[in-house]
Design a protein around this motif. Structure first.
Motif, PDB file in Angstrom:
ATOM      1  N   GLN A 685      -3.294  15.387  -2.610  1.00  8.63           N
ATOM      2  CA  GLN A 685      -3.856  14.124  -3.095  1.00  8.63           C
ATOM      3  C   GLN A 685      -5.083  14.366  -3.969  1.00  8.63           C
ATOM      4  O   GLN A 685      -5.232  13.746  -5.033  1.00  8.63           O
ATOM      5  N   LYS A 686      -5.961  15.260  -3.546  1.00  8.71           N
ATOM      6  CA  LYS A 686      -7.157  15.552  -4.338  1.00  8.71           C
ATOM      7  C   LYS A 686      -6.801  16.212  -5.665  1.00  8.71           C
ATOM      8  O   LYS A 686      -7.459  15.972  -6.690  1.00  8.71           O
ATOM      9  N   CYS A 687      -5.762  17.029  -5.643  1.00  5.65           N
ATOM     10  CA  CYS A 687      -5.335  17.648  -6.896  1.00  5.65           C
ATOM     11  C   CYS A 687      -4.799  16.595  -7.860  1.00  5.65           C
ATOM     12  O   CYS A 687      -5.079  16.631  -9.063  1.00  5.65           O
ATOM     13  N   THR A 704      -0.333   4.914  -8.928  1.00  7.73           N
ATOM     14  CA  THR A 704       0.067   4.529  -7.580  1.00  7.73           C
ATOM     15  C   THR A 704       0.752   3.168  -7.613  1.00  7.73           C
ATOM     16  O   THR A 704       0.619   2.402  -8.575  1.00  7.73           O
ATOM     17  N   SER A 705       1.459   2.868  -6.551  1.00  7.32           N
ATOM     18  CA  SER A 705       2.028   1.537  -6.370  1.00  7.32           C
ATOM     19  C   SER A 705       0.979   0.630  -5.743  1.00  7.32           C
ATOM     20  O   SER A 705      -0.025   1.094  -5.193  1.00  7.32           O
ATOM     21  N   LYS A 706       1.213  -0.681  -5.801  1.00  7.13           N
ATOM     22  CA  LYS A 706       0.264  -1.626  -5.214  1.00  7.13           C
ATOM     23  C   LYS A 706       0.299  -1.571  -3.694  1.00  7.13           C
ATOM     24  O   LYS A 706      -0.740  -1.666  -3.041  1.00  7.13           O
ATOM     25  N   PHE A 738      -5.027   4.038  -2.042  1.00  6.72           N
ATOM     26  CA  PHE A 738      -5.781   4.282  -3.272  1.00  6.72           C
ATOM     27  C   PHE A 738      -5.877   3.043  -4.163  1.00  6.72           C
ATOM     28  O   PHE A 738      -6.518   3.094  -5.216  1.00  6.72           O
ATOM     29  N   ASN A 739      -5.249   1.960  -3.774  1.00  4.94           N
ATOM     30  CA  ASN A 739      -5.280   0.752  -4.593  1.00  4.94           C
ATOM     31  C   ASN A 739      -6.694   0.170  -4.597  1.00  4.94           C
ATOM     32  O   ASN A 739      -7.272  -0.096  -3.547  1.00  4.94           O
ATOM     33  N   ILE A 745      -4.541   4.512 -11.541  1.00  5.89           N
ATOM     34  CA  ILE A 745      -3.873   3.419 -12.255  1.00  5.89           C
ATOM     35  C   ILE A 745      -2.814   2.839 -11.334  1.00  5.89           C
ATOM     36  O   ILE A 745      -1.964   3.576 -10.824  1.00  5.89           O
ATOM     37  N   THR A 746      -2.877   1.539 -11.114  1.00  7.05           N
ATOM     38  CA  THR A 746      -1.983   0.883 -10.164  1.00  7.05           C
ATOM     39  C   THR A 746      -0.992   0.003 -10.903  1.00  7.05           C
ATOM     40  O   THR A 746      -1.379  -0.809 -11.742  1.00  7.05           O
TER      41      THR A 746
END
Length: 747
Positions: A685-687, A704-706, A738-739, A745-746
């Motif tokens: 995830q951090k990468c 990411t998705s919402k 992450f949303n 970007i979501t």
């Protein structure tokens, strides 16, 4: 051919002595856009009518109301009758002089006519005699000369006042004498003069009747101009030009404001300056100019009602601060707070929706306008003797003007913030006006002010506030459904077609799913359930140009003894979909090393298959359903089209739902063995977010998705000893972790 066109607005005024005009024209020639305002009674206004003026030389009389009224009713009536008789005699004495002056004026030419002492009012300016005598003269000179003349009126005998201070008695006394106040404002000679002039001057008779009707309605007229612009509107333009110029020269790096930047980065600069910001493009400048026009109309309409320009400035400052603060709070409430606890109340746009200049605050002023909800704009057109007009409520017209902002984008949550704070500001303003009117008893000057003041004294505060609440709810009730309709238009779903998805790459495989599986406590059949959830959305016999013809799933384990792996392989090997899509890979071993397990799996698939995406999946995260599967396709398609240099897509949580580009998959395989003090899923995830030095090229590119598009079923059988989950955690519809982070970007 079309005659004249006039735009009239009804404006409700506040009973404040400090009220000043927000716009004063320098001259008649400079008045480009002229509005005539007509004040009508309202529960938040006073009818300011200090004197009733007569036309064509008739005397005028001013009625003053004293708070200290004689309690002896009969004695007061006698004094009133004597006063009316004396005034009647005075009118009869002035009539011969009036007719002589009028006959002399008819015989003289227009240019040499003896100037009449006419009090300047709107009706006086529009009278036929004055217009005919000034057709060949400059309007400014005529207006100035008329203002310098004074009307000769006889002094009225003083009415005896009394010193009794019983306010309750005074109010009752005025209510019983209300009709006499109205009659006292109209001299008795007025009707006598009208009857004498009926045969000789029919036009004058029409104006006299019109004036009498206006007096009965207790209306005052005042000429307003929209040029020069109102005071606050002018300053708003100057500030916006200054801020936008600095941004255009890159001296200030400004953009619209969203709660995500305020919450995660404490970005107050854009929150403060975004209302004054516009881009130097034609659409942006046109929209800003439109909003400035709306602000000017609001200032002309509300400044008098709230108590002057200073009070209107205070109202704007309150709305600017409160709407911005409420917008951030709504973003936190309906995103981070409800995203996990109440997924049905989760709205992703509450964190990402960007502001749009002045539009949120205009919706707040729209609710404040409900204090004078009956005020109208009246367009009068045609010839002078015609009665052609169009009438529309101010609230209705201003609502349609505010909705133009939705042509540029969806601003539902900013608009809702404006409506809520406009409602609160209206209630506070109504309470403040009610308190001030009750304290202004010493400033009462005429009947209209007294009637309004008496209304506020007798009406309980809760009833005044309840009336304001009802009016606000009417405006909000009419506005909110329209905003929801616009929001539905902008948030409608659009599913990507198979042809569009298939065209994003030319690799042999579009998706290569890697299902990581290991033995679990109790030996649950999670692997079979998870694989089945994906195969349900894949066709048995896809066409050659279908993206499903370029999909495969690799079930990978490095445990020699894994009973659920064997059962799943036996089950799906006998099905058409299992034979087409599934590949089974087992490496001998029995060690519980998740880091090594994932690293080997990534090395294996990246070396053996050419694929656009390598998707890491855990065996206890089934996809939520057909709709969520299509959402995965949509998110990946939008990532390819809108963020072509992205490193990956994340639609799940933990180590599941990670769609990695080939280069990042190879890099992640090495990093898993490098950062041994960090959990494997956190490393990947951090990468993807670019937080690791080796992955700096991926910064601000993660898509990411919402919401979570897959759900967790192995909450009590985790393969990690340090992980404990609840049954209702990480379910379908939950907000993606992450949303809201502005670094991702979501879609």
């Amino acid at each position: 051919m079309f005659g004249s066109v006039r735009l009239i607005q009804e404006i409700t005024r506040s009973n404040q002595s400090s009220t000043t005009n927000t716009a004063t024209p320098n001259s008649a020639e400079e008045s480009i856009f002229t509005i005539v305002e007509s004040s009508t009674p309202n529960n938040t206004s006073d009818l300011i009518s200090d004197e009733i003026k007569q036309i064509n030389g008739l005397p005028s009389k001013t009625t003053q109301i004293d708070e200290k009224i004689n309690p002896e009713l009969e004695h007061h009536q006698e004094q009133q009758q004597q006063h009316m008789d004396i005034h009647q005699q005075h009118i009869h004495q002035q009539q011969p002089a009036f007719f002589a002056l009028q006959q002399q004026q008819e015989t003289l030419p227009c240019g040499s006519a003896t100037p009449q002492h006419i009090p300047i009012t709107f009706n006086a300016i529009a009278s036929p005699n004055l217009q005919s005598c000034n057709q060949s003269h400059d309007f400014r000179n005529a207006f100035t000369a008329s203002n310098t003349t004074q009307t000769n009126a006889s002094a009225s005998p003083a009415i005896k006042t009394h010193t009794r201070k019983n306010s309750k008695y005074t109010i009752r006394h005025h209510r019983t004498r209300q009709s006499s106040f109205n009659n006292a404002t109209i001299p008795s000679g007025y009707f006598f003069s009208a009857s004498l002039l009926r045969k000789q001057q029919p036009t004058h008779h029409h104006h006299l009747l019109h004036l009498q009707e206006e007096q009965k309605k207790s209306k005052s007229h005042k000429l307003l101009c929209l040029w020069p612009l109102p005071t606050i509107t002018r300053y708003m333009i100057l500030v916006a030009l200054f801020v936008s110029t600095l941004d255009g020269l890159h001296l200030l790096d400004l953009s619209c404001s969203a709660p995500s930047f305020v919450v995660y980065r404490f970005d107050l600069k854009n929150l403060i300056f975004s209302p004054f910001l516009f881009a130097w493009t034609l659409p942006s400048m046109a929209l800003f100019g439109w909003n400035i026009l709306i602000l000017g109309l609001f200032e002309e309409s509300l400044a008098h009602m709230v108590g002057g320009t200073r009070r209107f400035v205070q109202l704007l400052v309150f709305l600017f601060a409160s709407v911005s603060l409420l917008r951030v709070c709504l973003g936190l409430l309906f995103s981070k707070a409800t995203g996990y606890a109440f997924p049905s109340l989760f709205f992703s746009n509450t964190m990402h929706e960007c502001s749009q200049g002045l539009s949120p605050f205009l919706f707040a002023l729209l609710v404040v306008q409900s204090l004078s909800i009956d005020d109208k704009y009246i367009l009068i057109y045609g010839q002078e003797d015609s009665n052609h007009k169009l009438t529309v409520r101010k609230v209705t017209l201003q609502l349609f003007m505010c909705l133009i902002n939705y042509a540029n984008g969806n601003i539902l949550w900013w608009s809702i913030s404006g409506l809520i704070m406009g409602f609160l500001a209206t209630i506070i303003l109504q309470a403040l006006l009610a308190w001030q009117k009750r304290e202004d008893s010493s400033k009462v000057k005429d009947v209209s002010e007294f009637i309004t003041l008496e209304h506020y004294r007798r009406t309980p505060l809760w009833r005044l506030l309840w009336s304001s609440v009802q009016k606000c709810l009417v405006v909000i009730g009419l506005t909110l459904p329209v905003l929801m309709a616009w929001n539905s238009y902008y948030t409608r779903e659009s599913m990507v077609s198979s042809a569009e998805l298939n065209a994003i790459s030319q690799d042999r495989y579009l998706f290569t799913f890697v299902f990581m599986t290991a033995p679990r406590r109790g030996d649950p059949a999670y692997l079979t359930r998870t694989i089945e959830s994906y195969l349900e959305n894949w066709p048995e016999h896809p066409s050659l140009n279908s993206p499903y013809n370029r999909m495969q799933a690799v079930i990978y384990t490095h445990f020699s003894n894994h009973s659920q792996y064997d059962l799943a392989k036996e089950h799906f090997s006998n099905t058409t979909k299992g034979q087409k899509y599934l590949k089974w890979v087992r490496e001998d071993g029995d060690g519980w090393n998740q880091r090594l397990h994932v690293s080997k799996a990534l090395d294996f698939v990246t070396e053996k298959y050419q694929s656009t995406y390598f998707a890491l999946m855990e065996d206890d995260f089934p996809v939520c359903g057909a709709h969520e599967w299509h959402d995965i396709e949509n998110v990946i398609y939008k990532a390819e089209k809108n963020v072509p240099n992205h490193c990956g897509v994340f639609v799940g949580t933990g180590g599941s739902g990670l769609f990695l580009k080939p280069d990042l998959a190879r890099l992640a395989s090495k990093l898993l063995l490098t950062y041994v003090d960090m959990p494997p899923d956190i490393i990947i995830q951090k990468c993807l977010m670019g937080d690791l030095m080796e992955c700096s090229s991926c910064s601000d590119s993660l898509v990411t998705s919402k919401t979570l598009l897959m759900y967790h079923i192995g909450y009590n059988t985790s393969t990690s000893a340090d992980r404990v989950y609840r049954k209702d955690e990480f379910q379908c519809g939950w907000r993606h972790p992450f949303n809201g982070n502005p670094s991702v970007i979501t879609f």
